[in-house]
Motif scaffolding. Structure first.
Motif, PDB file in Angstrom:
ATOM      1  N   LYS A  37       0.840  -1.195   0.000  1.00  0.00           N
ATOM      2  CA  LYS A  37       0.000   0.000   0.000  1.00  0.00           C
ATOM      3  C   LYS A  37       0.882   1.254   0.000  1.00  0.00           C
ATOM      4  O   LYS A  37       0.611   2.217   0.707  1.00  0.00           O
ATOM      5  CB  LYS A  37      -0.917   0.029   1.243  1.00  0.00           C
ATOM      6  CG  LYS A  37      -2.039  -0.995   1.213  1.00  0.00           C
ATOM      7  CD  LYS A  37      -3.017  -0.694   2.334  1.00  0.00           C
ATOM      8  CE  LYS A  37      -4.186  -1.653   2.260  1.00  0.00           C
ATOM      9  NZ  LYS A  37      -5.194  -1.353   3.242  1.00  0.00           N
ATOM     10  N   ASN A  38       1.989   1.186  -0.741  1.00  0.00           N
ATOM     11  CA  ASN A  38       2.912   2.323  -0.899  1.00  0.00           C
ATOM     12  C   ASN A  38       3.522   2.787   0.409  1.00  0.00           C
ATOM     13  O   ASN A  38       3.914   3.941   0.531  1.00  0.00           O
ATOM     14  CB  ASN A  38       2.209   3.520  -1.579  1.00  0.00           C
ATOM     15  CG  ASN A  38       1.881   3.191  -3.010  1.00  0.00           C
ATOM     16  OD1 ASN A  38       2.654   2.525  -3.694  1.00  0.00           O
ATOM     17  ND2 ASN A  38       0.723   3.623  -3.472  1.00  0.00           N
ATOM     18  N   THR A  39       3.605   1.918   1.355  1.00  0.00           N
ATOM     19  CA  THR A  39       4.221   2.276   2.633  1.00  0.00           C
ATOM     20  C   THR A  39       5.216   1.178   3.003  1.00  0.00           C
ATOM     21  O   THR A  39       4.872  -0.002   2.920  1.00  0.00           O
ATOM     22  CB  THR A  39       3.157   2.414   3.740  1.00  0.00           C
ATOM     23  OG1 THR A  39       2.109   3.221   3.262  1.00  0.00           O
ATOM     24  CG2 THR A  39       3.754   3.005   5.007  1.00  0.00           C
ATOM     25  N   PRO A  40       6.450   1.568   3.358  1.00  0.00           N
ATOM     26  CA  PRO A  40       7.466   0.541   3.669  1.00  0.00           C
ATOM     27  C   PRO A  40       7.224  -0.083   5.047  1.00  0.00           C
ATOM     28  O   PRO A  40       7.705   0.432   6.052  1.00  0.00           O
ATOM     29  CB  PRO A  40       8.770   1.324   3.626  1.00  0.00           C
ATOM     30  CG  PRO A  40       8.413   2.726   3.944  1.00  0.00           C
ATOM     31  CD  PRO A  40       7.011   2.932   3.461  1.00  0.00           C
ATOM     32  N   VAL A  41       6.430  -1.120   5.094  1.00  0.00           N
ATOM     33  CA  VAL A  41       6.129  -1.728   6.396  1.00  0.00           C
ATOM     34  C   VAL A  41       6.618  -3.159   6.533  1.00  0.00           C
ATOM     35  O   VAL A  41       6.485  -3.761   7.567  1.00  0.00           O
ATOM     36  CB  VAL A  41       4.611  -1.700   6.684  1.00  0.00           C
ATOM     37  CG1 VAL A  41       4.126  -0.305   6.848  1.00  0.00           C
ATOM     38  CG2 VAL A  41       3.860  -2.433   5.598  1.00  0.00           C
ATOM     39  N   ALA A  42       7.146  -3.761   5.435  1.00  0.00           N
ATOM     40  CA  ALA A  42       7.522  -5.175   5.502  1.00  0.00           C
ATOM     41  C   ALA A  42       8.576  -5.413   6.553  1.00  0.00           C
ATOM     42  O   ALA A  42       8.568  -6.430   7.237  1.00  0.00           O
ATOM     43  CB  ALA A  42       8.007  -5.646   4.147  1.00  0.00           C
ATOM     44  N   GLY A  43       9.492  -4.472   6.735  1.00  0.00           N
ATOM     45  CA  GLY A  43      10.541  -4.639   7.742  1.00  0.00           C
ATOM     46  C   GLY A  43       9.959  -4.717   9.139  1.00  0.00           C
ATOM     47  O   GLY A  43      10.482  -5.422   9.991  1.00  0.00           O
ATOM     48  N   VAL A  44       8.877  -3.987   9.351  1.00  0.00           N
ATOM     49  CA  VAL A  44       8.232  -4.002  10.662  1.00  0.00           C
ATOM     50  C   VAL A  44       7.770  -5.415  10.984  1.00  0.00           C
ATOM     51  O   VAL A  44       7.937  -5.911  12.100  1.00  0.00           O
ATOM     52  CB  VAL A  44       7.039  -3.018  10.684  1.00  0.00           C
ATOM     53  CG1 VAL A  44       6.231  -3.208  11.946  1.00  0.00           C
ATOM     54  CG2 VAL A  44       7.546  -1.599  10.584  1.00  0.00           C
ATOM     55  N   VAL A  45       7.164  -6.064  10.000  1.00  0.00           N
ATOM     56  CA  VAL A  45       6.642  -7.416  10.220  1.00  0.00           C
ATOM     57  C   VAL A  45       7.773  -8.365  10.587  1.00  0.00           C
ATOM     58  O   VAL A  45       7.662  -9.152  11.533  1.00  0.00           O
ATOM     59  CB  VAL A  45       5.906  -7.915   8.951  1.00  0.00           C
ATOM     60  CG1 VAL A  45       5.567  -9.378   9.086  1.00  0.00           C
ATOM     61  CG2 VAL A  45       4.662  -7.093   8.711  1.00  0.00           C
ATOM     62  N   ASN A  46       8.875  -8.280   9.862  1.00  0.00           N
ATOM     63  CA  ASN A  46      10.019  -9.149  10.166  1.00  0.00           C
ATOM     64  C   ASN A  46      10.575  -8.861  11.551  1.00  0.00           C
ATOM     65  O   ASN A  46      10.946  -9.777  12.300  1.00  0.00           O
ATOM     66  CB  ASN A  46      11.122  -8.961   9.126  1.00  0.00           C
ATOM     67  CG  ASN A  46      10.696  -9.481   7.776  1.00  0.00           C
ATOM     68  OD1 ASN A  46       9.877 -10.385   7.673  1.00  0.00           O
ATOM     69  ND2 ASN A  46      11.250  -8.899   6.713  1.00  0.00           N
ATOM     70  N   MET A 190      -0.853  -5.879  14.223  1.00  0.00           N
ATOM     71  CA  MET A 190      -0.956  -5.716  12.769  1.00  0.00           C
ATOM     72  C   MET A 190      -2.161  -4.865  12.414  1.00  0.00           C
ATOM     73  O   MET A 190      -2.125  -4.077  11.464  1.00  0.00           O
ATOM     74  CB  MET A 190      -1.044  -7.086  12.080  1.00  0.00           C
ATOM     75  CG  MET A 190       0.195  -7.951  12.241  1.00  0.00           C
ATOM     76  SD  MET A 190       1.749  -7.033  12.085  1.00  0.00           S
ATOM     77  CE  MET A 190       1.674  -6.466  10.411  1.00  0.00           C
ATOM     78  N   ARG A 191      -3.216  -5.022  13.220  1.00  0.00           N
ATOM     79  CA  ARG A 191      -4.398  -4.174  12.948  1.00  0.00           C
ATOM     80  C   ARG A 191      -4.084  -2.710  13.250  1.00  0.00           C
ATOM     81  O   ARG A 191      -4.548  -1.808  12.539  1.00  0.00           O
ATOM     82  CB  ARG A 191      -5.566  -4.659  13.815  1.00  0.00           C
ATOM     83  CG  ARG A 191      -6.774  -4.966  12.956  1.00  0.00           C
ATOM     84  CD  ARG A 191      -7.865  -5.542  13.667  1.00  0.00           C
ATOM     85  NE  ARG A 191      -9.007  -4.619  13.630  1.00  0.00           N
ATOM     86  CZ  ARG A 191     -10.240  -5.005  13.842  1.00  0.00           C
ATOM     87  NH1 ARG A 191     -10.476  -6.264  14.098  1.00  0.00           N
ATOM     88  NH2 ARG A 191     -11.232  -4.148  13.829  1.00  0.00           N
ATOM     89  N   SER A 192      -3.291  -2.503  14.335  1.00  0.00           N
ATOM     90  CA  SER A 192      -2.894  -1.129  14.677  1.00  0.00           C
ATOM     91  C   SER A 192      -2.083  -0.521  13.548  1.00  0.00           C
ATOM     92  O   SER A 192      -2.286   0.644  13.167  1.00  0.00           O
ATOM     93  CB  SER A 192      -2.036  -1.109  15.937  1.00  0.00           C
ATOM     94  OG  SER A 192      -2.684  -1.705  17.006  1.00  0.00           O
ATOM     95  N   VAL A 193      -1.142  -1.314  13.020  1.00  0.00           N
ATOM     96  CA  VAL A 193      -0.286  -0.810  11.935  1.00  0.00           C
ATOM     97  C   VAL A 193      -1.141  -0.497  10.705  1.00  0.00           C
ATOM     98  O   VAL A 193      -0.933   0.531  10.037  1.00  0.00           O
ATOM     99  CB  VAL A 193       0.812  -1.848  11.603  1.00  0.00           C
ATOM    100  CG1 VAL A 193       1.587  -1.443  10.369  1.00  0.00           C
ATOM    101  CG2 VAL A 193       1.760  -2.003  12.784  1.00  0.00           C
ATOM    102  N   THR A 194      -2.117  -1.354  10.429  1.00  0.00           N
ATOM    103  CA  THR A 194      -2.999  -1.131   9.268  1.00  0.00           C
ATOM    104  C   THR A 194      -3.814   0.156   9.444  1.00  0.00           C
ATOM    105  O   THR A 194      -3.923   0.978   8.519  1.00  0.00           O
ATOM    106  CB  THR A 194      -3.956  -2.321   9.105  1.00  0.00           C
ATOM    107  OG1 THR A 194      -3.205  -3.528   9.126  1.00  0.00           O
ATOM    108  CG2 THR A 194      -4.740  -2.220   7.811  1.00  0.00           C
ATOM    109  N   VAL A 195      -4.363   0.310  10.643  1.00  0.00           N
ATOM    110  CA  VAL A 195      -5.180   1.517  10.926  1.00  0.00           C
ATOM    111  C   VAL A 195      -4.294   2.764  10.862  1.00  0.00           C
ATOM    112  O   VAL A 195      -4.695   3.810  10.322  1.00  0.00           O
ATOM    113  CB  VAL A 195      -5.850   1.373  12.313  1.00  0.00           C
ATOM    114  CG1 VAL A 195      -6.338   2.700  12.839  1.00  0.00           C
ATOM    115  CG2 VAL A 195      -6.990   0.374  12.243  1.00  0.00           C
ATOM    116  N   LEU A 196      -3.075   2.637  11.394  1.00  0.00           N
ATOM    117  CA  LEU A 196      -2.140   3.776  11.387  1.00  0.00           C
ATOM    118  C   LEU A 196      -1.786   4.153   9.948  1.00  0.00           C
ATOM    119  O   LEU A 196      -1.709   5.341   9.592  1.00  0.00           O
ATOM    120  CB  LEU A 196      -0.883   3.393  12.177  1.00  0.00           C
ATOM    121  CG  LEU A 196       0.189   4.455  12.344  1.00  0.00           C
ATOM    122  CD1 LEU A 196      -0.315   5.593  13.200  1.00  0.00           C
ATOM    123  CD2 LEU A 196       1.436   3.860  12.980  1.00  0.00           C
ATOM    124  N   THR A 197      -1.557   3.116   9.150  1.00  0.00           N
ATOM    125  CA  THR A 197      -1.192   3.359   7.750  1.00  0.00           C
ATOM    126  C   THR A 197      -2.351   4.010   6.996  1.00  0.00           C
ATOM    127  O   THR A 197      -2.160   4.945   6.220  1.00  0.00           O
ATOM    128  CB  THR A 197      -0.830   2.033   7.069  1.00  0.00           C
ATOM    129  OG1 THR A 197       0.140   1.361   7.850  1.00  0.00           O
ATOM    130  CG2 THR A 197      -0.282   2.271   5.667  1.00  0.00           C
TER     131      THR A 197
END
Lengths: 229, 357
Positions: A37-46, A190-197
């Protein structure tokens, strides 16, 4: 804070802890950027998956003390049970919070994250770390050997990571399984990160943080029940 | 696994929370999950600190539930209200239960069955736990009383032993002073006179004879005083074996054979009291309840124990093995470290064994 100091030194004594808590998180800063979704978040998940495991590695001190009887000697000294548990948990949380601060700084400087995003991500990651540490503390209280605790926890992590949306987004899961992971705290991260994004810091974001705090409280009460500690 | 009301309550709590979670999966609402998690945390807190004041925090649960309901909760919130109703009925917080029942969605016809079921379940568990607590409290009370009684018994036994020792010492000193004051002087004077007689008997036989007569008179006085002293120290009433023999002889209903063997000197006064009481009680029971034609009493004493056997052929058919008299005596026997048993066969036997320390 003597208990904190020695717990920290003991937990960082093993090479695996040093690699998991220091080397790899720093290396993640320099991983190639993936976007969703045009946001660099994959590193967060790892990083979240790494934190799940490194918290368990760092928190083995309490279990070791309980198994070899050191906790009885410690508690006969003028150290209250609350102080002992608090300082041990702090020794797990502080290195992980340092990782989060590094994540925030690198995200703001290297990846041009907005202040709102950086702050929001730091808040939900810190609360996740606290909930994770409380969970690991509770988890260790049910075991009498380090190996059984470690391997069952890794098995547990292998089960919860897909259900929580850490491996794949939740929307990609079958509809029957999409919300089963709600009983686990990584789902709410993950829901928080999604809502934040999607929407930034709003009321729903704070509701989700309240859920993470309640998870931490629940695990602390469950784990703090006086068994053989 | 022993089933207690608290365990059943916890199992039902887990079941309710699981049902609420399954219900939540239909709506997936953040507020509802927050409420569910809050209720779980409060259940854990109340489970951890089982105190009457902590139970009253259910009011906070109710407040949060109503708040969530007011900002748009789903059907799961109504389940939560019934869950709180169940909890408040279990803890006996009836005012909270009444408030919950007054909320409109709780008393709707469609959910009335569920409401009445949870109310009934909570009430039944409440009665169960109250009864159990009452029983435990009674048990603790009687245990405490038994403990106090046992302590008192020990103190009395110790005091009795001490009094016995002091009596012996006092009696010894009395005997010593009696002998010294009365007969001692005469005997010593006679001894000195006889020594003088021995020395002068060849030189002055007449004088020696005179002195000899005087010393005999003094010795006579001394012996008389010794006899008087012994007579005064003798017990007027029978004690020990003699007392038991007297009891058997005075028993008029049937003839009692009394047999003794062994050395009775090691049997203490306290033990004699207990043995006499058992013999009296047994013979009274024979007189009152049985049609015995003979009674045999055996008293044996060794270095280590004393044994009393009372046997009669009047066996009565009753399930009550010991009357209240012998039951209380059994307790007295236990306090001196002994044992009182019975044997019902062709004859009825009461056997008391007391160790001698």
């Amino acid at each position: 804070m003597i208990v904190f100091k020695y717990a920290l030194l003991r937990s960082l004594r093993s090479p695996l802890s040093i690699v998991g808590s220091i080397v790899v998180p720093i290396a993640y800063i320099f991983l190639p950027v993936n976007t969703w979704k045009n946001t660099p978040v994959a590193g967060v998940v790892n990083l979240v998956m790494l934190m799940l495991l490194s918290a368990h590695l760092l928190s083995g001190v309490i279990l070791e003390d309980r198994i070899d009887g050191s906790v009885i000697r410690v508690l006969t000294s003028p150290v209250s049970t609350f102080s002992y548990i608090f300082q041990n948990l702090l020794s797990v949380i502080i290195p992980l919070i340092i990782q989060i601060i590094l994540l925030g700084i690198s995200g703001y400087t290297r990846y041009n994250w907005s202040i709102e995003y950086t702050l929001g991500l730091s808040i939900c990651m810190i609360l996740f770390v606290i909930a994770n540490t409380a969970f690991v503390f509770c988890w260790n209280m049910f075991f009498k050997s380090i190996e059984s605790s470690k391997y069952t926890f890794w098995f547990f992590v292998a089960v919860i990571t897909p259900l929580s949306g850490l491996v794949v987004p939740i929307e990609m899961l079958p509809s029957n399984f999409q919300h089963v992971g709600a009983i686990l705290y990584p789902y709410w991260l993950m829901r928080s990160v999604t809502v934040l994004t999607d929407n930034g810091i709003n009321m729903e974001f704070w509701l989700l943080q309240s859920i993470l705090i309640l998870f931490a409280v629940a695990f602390l009460f469950l784990g703090g029940k006086r068994r053989s500690i | 696994m022993k089933l207690t009301p608290t365990k059943v309550f916890n199992i039902l709590n887990i079941a309710c929370i699981s049902l609420m979670f399954v219900n939540w999966l239909q709506v997936v609402d953040t507020e509802d999950f927050l409420l569910l998690l809050f209720l779980v945390v409060m259940c854990i807190v109340r489970n951890k600190w089982n105190h009457p004041y902590i139970r009253k925090t259910i009011v906070i649960d109710l407040f949060v539930t109503v708040l969530i309901l007011s900002i748009g909760g789903s059907y799961m919130v109504e389940f939560a209200l019934k869950f709180l109703l169940f909890q408040s009925m279990f803890w006996g917080l009836y005012p909270v239960a009444i408030i919950i029942c007054y909320l409109p969605m709780v008393m709707e016809f469609t959910s009335l069955l569920l409401t009445s079921s949870v109310t009934l379940m909570g009430l039944v568990l409440n009665f169960w736990i109250n009864e159990r607590n009452e029983r435990l409290k009674q048990r603790d009370y009687f245990s405490k009383k038994n403990y106090q009684l046992a302590n008192l018994q020990n103190e009395l036994t110790t005091a009795l032993a001490q009094v016995e020792q002091m009596s012996i010492i006092a009696e010894r000193s009395r005997i010593a002073s009696e002998i010294h004051d009365n007969a001692g002087h005469e005997i010593i004077a006679s001894f000195i006179t006889l020594q003088t007689v021995r020395k002068i008997i060849e030189k002055n036989p007449e004088k020696a004879l005179e002195l000899f007569d005087k010393s005999m008179i003094r010795l006579n006085h001394g012996v008389k005083k010794m006899r008087d002293a012994v007579h005064n120290m003798s017990a007027v009433a029978f004690m020990g074996v003699d007392k038991m023999r007297e009891i058997c002889q005075n028993y008029s209903k049937v003839s009692v054979t009394f047999i003794t063997s062994g050395d009775m000197t090691s049997v203490t006064t306290n033990m004699w009291h207990v043995l006499e009481a058992i013999l009296n009680e047994s013979l009274t029971n024979v007189m009152k309840h049985s049609k015995a034609t003979f009674v045999r009493v055996e008293l044996d004493a060794t270095k280590h124990l004393v044994r009393l056997l009372i046997e009669n052929d009047g066996v009565i058919d009753t399930t009550d093995s010991f009357g209240s008299g012998l039951r209380s005596l059994r307790y007295r026997v236990v306090t001196v470290g002994g044992n009182l048993t019975f044997y019902k066969g062709e004859t009825f036997r009461v056997i008391c064994v007391i160790p001698i320390h």
